[in-house]
Design a protein around this motif. Sequence first.
Motif, short mmCIF file in Angstrom:
data_model
loop_
_atom_site.label_atom_id
_atom_site.label_comp_id
_atom_site.label_asym_id
_atom_site.label_seq_id
_atom_site.Cartn_x
_atom_site.Cartn_y
_atom_site.Cartn_z
N GLY A 66 28.64 -106.02 4.87
CA GLY A 66 28.35 -107.17 3.94
C GLY A 66 29.66 -107.01 3.10
O GLY A 66 30.41 -106.23 3.09
N PRO A 67 29.66 -108.12 2.19
CA PRO A 67 30.67 -108.00 1.25
C PRO A 67 30.93 -106.87 0.39
O PRO A 67 29.83 -106.39 -0.12
N PHE A 71 32.60 -99.59 4.67
CA PHE A 71 32.20 -99.19 5.96
C PHE A 71 32.28 -100.02 7.16
O PHE A 71 31.89 -101.35 6.90
N GLU A 72 32.51 -99.65 8.42
CA GLU A 72 32.30 -100.65 9.36
C GLU A 72 31.26 -100.44 10.14
O GLU A 72 30.51 -99.19 10.42
N ARG A 98 17.65 -106.75 11.22
CA ARG A 98 17.05 -107.89 10.79
C ARG A 98 17.68 -108.21 9.09
O ARG A 98 18.11 -107.19 8.57
N GLY A 99 17.77 -109.40 8.95
CA GLY A 99 17.96 -109.52 7.44
C GLY A 99 19.35 -109.89 7.18
O GLY A 99 20.12 -109.61 6.01
N LEU A 100 20.33 -109.80 8.34
CA LEU A 100 21.60 -109.80 8.09
C LEU A 100 22.37 -111.13 7.43
O LEU A 100 23.21 -111.25 6.66
N GLN A 108 22.84 -102.31 3.18
CA GLN A 108 23.45 -103.69 2.67
C GLN A 108 22.32 -103.46 1.15
O GLN A 108 22.26 -104.65 0.65
N LEU A 109 22.24 -102.51 0.69
CA LEU A 109 21.38 -102.54 -0.50
C LEU A 109 22.41 -102.66 -1.73
O LEU A 109 22.73 -101.65 -2.46
N LYS A 110 22.94 -103.92 -2.06
CA LYS A 110 23.50 -104.19 -2.83
C LYS A 110 23.45 -105.73 -3.31
O LYS A 110 23.18 -106.45 -2.51
N ARG A 111 23.59 -105.82 -4.61
CA ARG A 111 23.69 -107.27 -5.18
C ARG A 111 24.85 -108.17 -4.84
O ARG A 111 25.66 -107.47 -4.90
N ASN A 112 24.74 -109.28 -4.59
CA ASN A 112 25.93 -110.20 -4.23
C ASN A 112 26.41 -110.67 -5.76
O ASN A 112 27.55 -111.27 -5.61
N SER A 113 25.61 -110.63 -6.82
CA SER A 113 25.98 -111.60 -7.89
C SER A 113 25.96 -110.50 -8.89
O SER A 113 25.68 -109.21 -9.27
#
Length: 113
Positions: A66-67, A71-72, A98-100, A108-113
């Motif tokens: 994710g953004p 890591f890959e 799931r949840g991609l 992906q335990l991260k906020r996007n904003s």
Amino acid sequence: MPITRKYHLKDLLAACKAYPLRPWEKLTFEYVLLGGVNDTDADARRVVKLLANLNAKVNLIALNQGPGIPFETPAPARVAAFQELVRRAMPCFVRKPRGLDIFAACGQLKRNS
């Protein structure tokens, strides 16, 4: 992980070994595969050695990118090879992502904003 400074891995494994399981139960360990970081055959053998004395199973989670995640995701063939090595010693499953689409999947335990 930072929490290991407080709770050492050897203490966790000792607690797991002492945990009273019923005959049909297994301890479940989740292992997030990071491409080129912890997904080698040697890493798989280390997981097997670490869990060798436990009645355990392993769920493999290929990192969901994710953004801003540095890591890959490992290649599917690498995930399958890792699973095969672990599976020789104990049950090992690959978790379906799931949840991609909303950056809510494992890793992906991260906020996007």
